[in-house]
Design an enzyme around this catalytic site. Structure first.
Site, short mmCIF file in Angstrom:
data_model
loop_
_atom_site.label_atom_id
_atom_site.label_comp_id
_atom_site.label_asym_id
_atom_site.label_seq_id
_atom_site.Cartn_x
_atom_site.Cartn_y
_atom_site.Cartn_z
CG ASP A 40 -2.16 -0.79 1.04
OD1 ASP A 40 -2.45 -1.16 -0.11
OD2 ASP A 40 -2.86 -1.04 2.04
CE LYS A 62 -7.45 0.64 -1.55
NZ LYS A 62 -8.50 -0.07 -0.88
CG MET A 175 -7.89 7.88 7.27
SD MET A 175 -8.80 6.48 6.62
CE MET A 175 -9.45 5.76 8.11
C1 LIG Z 1 -6.22 3.98 5.84
S1 LIG Z 1 -5.65 4.43 7.41
C2 LIG Z 1 -4.64 3.04 7.76
C3 LIG Z 1 -4.19 2.98 9.18
C4 LIG Z 1 -3.21 1.84 9.43
N1 LIG Z 1 -3.79 0.57 9.18
C5 LIG Z 1 -2.65 1.87 10.83
O1 LIG Z 1 -2.90 0.96 11.63
O2 LIG Z 1 -1.88 2.80 11.13
C6 LIG Z 1 -4.48 5.69 6.99
C7 LIG Z 1 -4.40 6.79 8.06
O3 LIG Z 1 -3.57 6.40 9.13
C8 LIG Z 1 -2.90 7.53 9.66
N2 LIG Z 1 -1.46 7.33 9.50
C9 LIG Z 1 -0.86 6.26 8.97
N3 LIG Z 1 0.47 6.38 9.03
C10 LIG Z 1 0.72 7.58 9.62
C11 LIG Z 1 1.90 8.28 9.97
N4 LIG Z 1 3.12 7.78 9.75
N5 LIG Z 1 1.76 9.50 10.56
C12 LIG Z 1 0.56 10.01 10.83
N6 LIG Z 1 -0.59 9.40 10.52
C13 LIG Z 1 -0.52 8.19 9.93
C14 LIG Z 1 -3.40 8.72 8.87
O4 LIG Z 1 -4.52 9.27 9.55
C15 LIG Z 1 -3.81 8.08 7.58
O5 LIG Z 1 -4.73 8.88 6.87
#
Ligand SMILES: C[S@@+](CC[C@H](N)C(=O)[O-])C[C@H]1O[C@@H](n2cnc3c(N)ncnc32)[C@H](O)[C@@H]1O
Length: 258
Positions: A40, A62, A175
């Site tokens: 991803d 995505k 998100m």
């Molecule tokens: C589709 S969700 C997936 C979350 C993922 N499965 C998790 O457990 O971290 C994606 C969201 O996770 C958050 N996110 C993921 N990685 C991040 C990072 N390194 N720093 C800040 N927010 C992050 C953001 O809000 C982003 O829009």
């Protein structure tokens, strides 16, 4: 690539929040042994250096409604590649079951008679605040935390935002940046106006960035949000544990007295 027909399997692996060292040992081993890796957008690409020479890596990410493949296409690819090549690693940012559609993929794969395995990852929901030294719980300050999405599948904010705001728990919103004003307006209805919040972007990566403010001043930070980078919002008194919060408060008080 050599074709094999035995033991088709898909392993859903959590890649962790961004820092390449924050994957689990088990997750890394799965990458090393994979025949195909489907990854991803928020996966650290450096992890892909660990695949064996014969393996192929396919980007299926995505971001902001820009989809290379639909979810249905990804589901089909997972099954097809497993049947054709053997072990497929489905590599997802954070943990595969936290807002990652991992369970939908697993359901489809299993419905096609292909074995699945799950390897948890460190979710950004936990790792990103911790990396900044913001505790999600703290004795006497916060007895729990809610992890919520700031954008549902319809694009609206989740009803859980209002429910979480009515609790005294720390709120961790993924998100949520594109609905930032809506979210903060809702939370302001339920929490005191000096409640601190943090926006942390690119957490655990070299370009990590944090903004700290209080609810009444949320408008001040809107122009500083980078909408092209992933970010989480942390709301609650635990944010005051961050050194930058104290610094800002001192500046504010000094500013008021002169
Ligand atoms: C589709 S969700 C997936 C979350 C993922 N499965 C998790 O457990 O971290 C994606 C969201 O996770 C958050 N996110 C993921 N990685 C991040 C990072 N390194 N720093 C800040 N927010 C992050 C953001 O809000 C982003 O829009």
């Amino acid at each position: 690539m050599k074709k094999i027909t035995k033991n088709p399997k898909v392993i859903l692996v959590g890649a962790g929040p961004g820092d390449v060292d924050l994957i689990t040992v088990k997750g890394l081993r799965a990458i090393e042994n994979a025949d195909v890796v489907l990854y991803d957008a928020l996966v650290n690409k450096t992890l892909l250096k660990n695949v064996k020479a014969s393996a192929q890596c396919i980007y299926v990410g995505k971001r902001f409604n820009s989809h290379k493949f639909s979810q249905e296409e990804i589901n089909e690819m997972l099954v097809d590649y497993a049947n054709e090549y053997g072990t497929v690693v489905r590599l997802k940012g954070g943990d595969p079951f936290v807002f990652g559609r991992g369970s939908e993929e697993a359901l489809f794969i299993e419905s096609q008679g292909v074995e699945t395995e799950f390897i948890p990852g460190i979710s950004s929901a936990l790792a990103v605040p911790t990396n900044q030294g913001i505790p999600m719980t703290k004795r006497g300050i916060s007895e729990g935390f809610w992890v919520m999405t700031g954008t549902t599948s319809t694009g609206d904010i989740s009803e859980d935002i209002a429910l979480g705001a009515q609790s005294s728990a720390t709120l961790i919103i993924l998100m949520g940046l594109r609905n930032f004003s809506l979210i903060m307006n809702e939370i302001k209805n339920h929490r005191h106006k000096y409640t601190p919040f943090a926006i942390i972007q690119n957490g655990t990566l070299p370009n990590e960035n944090i903004i700290i403010e209080t609810l009444n001043n949320y408008n001040n930070v809107i122009d500083n949000i980078d909408y092209s980078s992933p970010g989480i919002i942390v709301i609650g008194d635990v944010v005051a544990e961050h050194p930058a919060f104290l610094e800002e408060e001192i500046q504010r008080v000094l500013g008021m007295s002169f």
